[in-house]
Design a protein around this motif. Sequence first.
Motif, PDB file in Angstrom:
ATOM      1  N   TYR A  31       0.852  -1.184   0.000  1.00 16.34           N
ATOM      2  CA  TYR A  31       0.000   0.000   0.000  1.00 16.34           C
ATOM      3  C   TYR A  31       0.893   1.241   0.000  1.00 16.34           C
ATOM      4  N   SER A  95       2.808   0.873   3.529  1.00 18.50           N
ATOM      5  CA  SER A  95       2.478  -0.053   4.608  1.00 18.50           C
ATOM      6  C   SER A  95       2.296  -1.448   4.038  1.00 18.50           C
ATOM      7  N   VAL A  96       2.417  -2.441   4.925  1.00 13.81           N
ATOM      8  CA  VAL A  96       2.176  -3.825   4.507  1.00 13.81           C
ATOM      9  C   VAL A  96       0.677  -4.040   4.379  1.00 13.81           C
ATOM     10  N   GLU A  97       0.285  -5.086   3.702  1.00 15.53           N
ATOM     11  CA  GLU A  97      -1.129  -5.389   3.563  1.00 15.53           C
ATOM     12  C   GLU A  97      -1.706  -5.734   4.931  1.00 15.53           C
ATOM     13  N   GLY A  98      -2.805  -5.097   5.275  1.00 16.04           N
ATOM     14  CA  GLY A  98      -3.426  -5.323   6.574  1.00 16.04           C
ATOM     15  C   GLY A  98      -2.806  -4.543   7.708  1.00 16.04           C
ATOM     16  N   GLY A  99      -1.781  -3.777   7.405  1.00 19.79           N
ATOM     17  CA  GLY A  99      -1.101  -3.030   8.459  1.00 19.79           C
ATOM     18  C   GLY A  99      -1.762  -1.701   8.745  1.00 19.79           C
ATOM     19  N   THR A 100      -1.721  -1.284   9.989  1.00 17.21           N
ATOM     20  CA  THR A 100      -2.233   0.041  10.350  1.00 17.21           C
ATOM     21  C   THR A 100      -1.103   1.062  10.403  1.00 17.21           C
ATOM     22  N   GLU A 101       0.114   0.620  10.499  1.00 16.06           N
ATOM     23  CA  GLU A 101       1.239   1.538  10.642  1.00 16.06           C
ATOM     24  C   GLU A 101       1.789   1.904   9.277  1.00 16.06           C
ATOM     25  N   ALA A 102       1.892   3.185   9.011  1.00 16.84           N
ATOM     26  CA  ALA A 102       2.476   3.670   7.768  1.00 16.84           C
ATOM     27  C   ALA A 102       3.862   4.212   8.042  1.00 16.84           C
TER      28      ALA A 102
END
Lengths: 113, 112
Positions: A31, A95-102
């Motif tokens: 993302y 960000s990784v897929e499904g991650g909330t941290e950018a």
Amino acid sequence: EPEVTQTPSHQVTQMGQEVILRCVPISNHLYFYWYRQILGQKVEFLVSFYNNEISEKSEIFDDQFSVERPDGSNFTLKIRSTKLEDSAMYFCASSVEGGTEAFFGQGTRLTVV
Amino acid sequence: GNSVTQMEGPVTLSEEAFLTINCTYTATGYPSLFWYVQYPGEGLQLLLKATKADDKGSNKGFEATYRKETTSFHLEKGSVQVSDSAVYFCALSDQGNTPLVFGKGTRLSVIA
């Protein structure tokens, strides 16, 4: 430690010119995002990108803006015809897929004169 | 829509003083909450985060607790240093990969 890199760090352009801001996201992230921060104001979301298409965009992201992933590593923001009010710091994030941290890059300061 | 409200700055403190920067949020559902820091001339760095109610995020001596009942995520540090001078942004994200919503930022200046 992997990081998001942005180029250039500072760009000055004349009103009406096209600019391309470049970003290399972290390699296993899927993302990608662009945010901007007008001097002294809050950070605002512009657009998110996933699977080679825009997944979400804000009202700010009008027809003068476009994003592209031209190859396997770069992610670009194009402003077609810059206006004075486009002067801001532009941040790329990923960000990784499904991650909330950018994870954010250092930013590109765009100055339109 | 979702929003984040931070206390207005700037905040000026002496070294070793106690820091609190207030942050409250409005969101549907149960967002993840973040504090980002922007040092002079640099980009945004994640300082700490909390993903569910009552979680405490901590890093570099900073702490923040996710309080669902008061919809708050106040940032605290017991003893600030000159090197903590920066702009601090509170932010939230609804769920995985949704865009961050930021507060306006609070500028902290710590003087020796």
